[in-house]
Design a protein around this motif. Structure first.
Motif, PDB file in Angstrom:
ATOM      1  N   ALA A   7      -5.037   2.858   8.783  1.00  0.00           N
ATOM      2  CA  ALA A   7      -4.140   3.730   8.021  1.00  0.00           C
ATOM      3  C   ALA A   7      -4.907   4.963   7.575  1.00  0.00           C
ATOM      4  O   ALA A   7      -6.143   5.015   7.693  1.00  0.00           O
ATOM      5  CB  ALA A   7      -3.580   3.007   6.802  1.00  0.00           C
ATOM      6  N   VAL A   8      -4.168   5.909   7.039  1.00  0.00           N
ATOM      7  CA  VAL A   8      -4.794   7.001   6.294  1.00  0.00           C
ATOM      8  C   VAL A   8      -4.876   6.549   4.840  1.00  0.00           C
ATOM      9  O   VAL A   8      -3.877   6.135   4.261  1.00  0.00           O
ATOM     10  CB  VAL A   8      -4.001   8.310   6.403  1.00  0.00           C
ATOM     11  N   TYR A   9      -6.066   6.617   4.289  1.00  0.00           N
ATOM     12  CA  TYR A   9      -6.295   6.174   2.909  1.00  0.00           C
ATOM     13  C   TYR A   9      -6.367   7.401   2.015  1.00  0.00           C
ATOM     14  O   TYR A   9      -7.132   8.340   2.272  1.00  0.00           O
ATOM     15  CB  TYR A   9      -7.588   5.368   2.833  1.00  0.00           C
ATOM     16  N   TYR A  10      -5.574   7.364   0.960  1.00  0.00           N
ATOM     17  CA  TYR A  10      -5.490   8.482   0.025  1.00  0.00           C
ATOM     18  C   TYR A  10      -6.015   8.055  -1.342  1.00  0.00           C
ATOM     19  O   TYR A  10      -5.559   7.059  -1.907  1.00  0.00           O
ATOM     20  CB  TYR A  10      -4.046   8.944  -0.138  1.00  0.00           C
ATOM     21  N   GLN A  44      -6.987  14.452   0.114  1.00  0.00           N
ATOM     22  CA  GLN A  44      -6.440  14.918   1.383  1.00  0.00           C
ATOM     23  C   GLN A  44      -6.234  13.771   2.373  1.00  0.00           C
ATOM     24  O   GLN A  44      -5.557  13.950   3.387  1.00  0.00           O
ATOM     25  CB  GLN A  44      -7.382  15.973   2.010  1.00  0.00           C
ATOM     26  N   GLY A  45      -6.798  12.637   2.092  1.00  0.00           N
ATOM     27  CA  GLY A  45      -6.657  11.486   2.979  1.00  0.00           C
ATOM     28  C   GLY A  45      -7.828  11.366   3.935  1.00  0.00           C
ATOM     29  O   GLY A  45      -8.388  12.363   4.390  1.00  0.00           O
ATOM     30  N   VAL A 105     -11.913  14.732  -3.684  1.00  0.00           N
ATOM     31  CA  VAL A 105     -12.512  14.850  -2.354  1.00  0.00           C
ATOM     32  C   VAL A 105     -12.929  13.463  -1.886  1.00  0.00           C
ATOM     33  O   VAL A 105     -13.712  12.787  -2.554  1.00  0.00           O
ATOM     34  CB  VAL A 105     -13.719  15.794  -2.366  1.00  0.00           C
ATOM     35  N   GLU A 106     -12.406  13.073  -0.734  1.00  0.00           N
ATOM     36  CA  GLU A 106     -12.666  11.741  -0.185  1.00  0.00           C
ATOM     37  C   GLU A 106     -13.666  11.819   0.965  1.00  0.00           C
ATOM     38  O   GLU A 106     -13.782  12.842   1.634  1.00  0.00           O
ATOM     39  CB  GLU A 106     -11.368  11.136   0.346  1.00  0.00           C
ATOM     40  N   LEU A 111     -15.294   3.736   1.200  1.00  0.00           N
ATOM     41  CA  LEU A 111     -14.679   5.021   0.908  1.00  0.00           C
ATOM     42  C   LEU A 111     -15.152   5.506  -0.460  1.00  0.00           C
ATOM     43  O   LEU A 111     -15.355   4.708  -1.374  1.00  0.00           O
ATOM     44  CB  LEU A 111     -13.155   4.906   0.902  1.00  0.00           C
ATOM     45  N   SER A 112     -15.303   6.820  -0.562  1.00  0.00           N
ATOM     46  CA  SER A 112     -15.678   7.436  -1.832  1.00  0.00           C
ATOM     47  C   SER A 112     -14.675   8.519  -2.175  1.00  0.00           C
ATOM     48  O   SER A 112     -14.128   9.177  -1.283  1.00  0.00           O
ATOM     49  CB  SER A 112     -17.080   8.063  -1.743  1.00  0.00           C
ATOM     50  N   CYS A 113     -14.463   8.711  -3.452  1.00  0.00           N
ATOM     51  CA  CYS A 113     -13.559   9.765  -3.918  1.00  0.00           C
ATOM     52  C   CYS A 113     -14.168  10.351  -5.181  1.00  0.00           C
ATOM     53  O   CYS A 113     -14.333   9.634  -6.178  1.00  0.00           O
ATOM     54  CB  CYS A 113     -12.178   9.205  -4.195  1.00  0.00           C
TER      55      CYS A 113
END
Length: 114
Positions: free
Chosen positions: A91-94, A106-107, A5-6, A20-22
């Motif tokens: 961009a979309v970061y995955y 999920q990006g 989960v991002e 960003l966190s994941c």
């Protein structure tokens, strides 16, 4: 099965910062690596940064000196601190995690305005 989960994407002006966190769940105790890819419109997905279970890090040349990857093993979370953002970082970061196979988040959209 690993779930990722991002969070943390958004809109920022050039020169700004985002983090960003994941967070990973499910079988996380033996993940070999985690990291981030990104995909801009009309472009291939590219590796941005990765961190191994041993703590070794890797960065794309385009983000070296601006982005920092880190992890909190207690929280099963990996972070990407992005400073001095440029419009070309849009961009979309995955988030991804590798354990015999690659799992994807999920990006999250990152948009840097000029």
């Amino acid at each position: 099965q690993v779930q990722l989960v991002e969070s943390g994407g958004g809109l920022v002006q050039a020169g700004g910062s985002l983090r960003l966190s994941c967070t990973a769940s499910g079988g996380t105790f033996s993940l070999n690596a985690m990291g981030w890819y990104r995909q801009a419109p009309g472009k291939q997905r590219e590796l941005v940064s990765s961190i191994t279970r041993g703590g070794s890090t890797n960065y794309a040349d385009s983000v070296k000196g601006r982005f920092t990857i880190s992890e909190d093993n207690a929280k099963n979370t990996v972070y990407l601190q992005m400073n001095s953002l440029k419009p070309e970082d849009t961009a979309v970061y995955y988030c991804y995690a590798y354990l015999w196979t690659t799992y994807w988040g999920q990006g999250t959209q990152v948009t840097v305005s000029s």
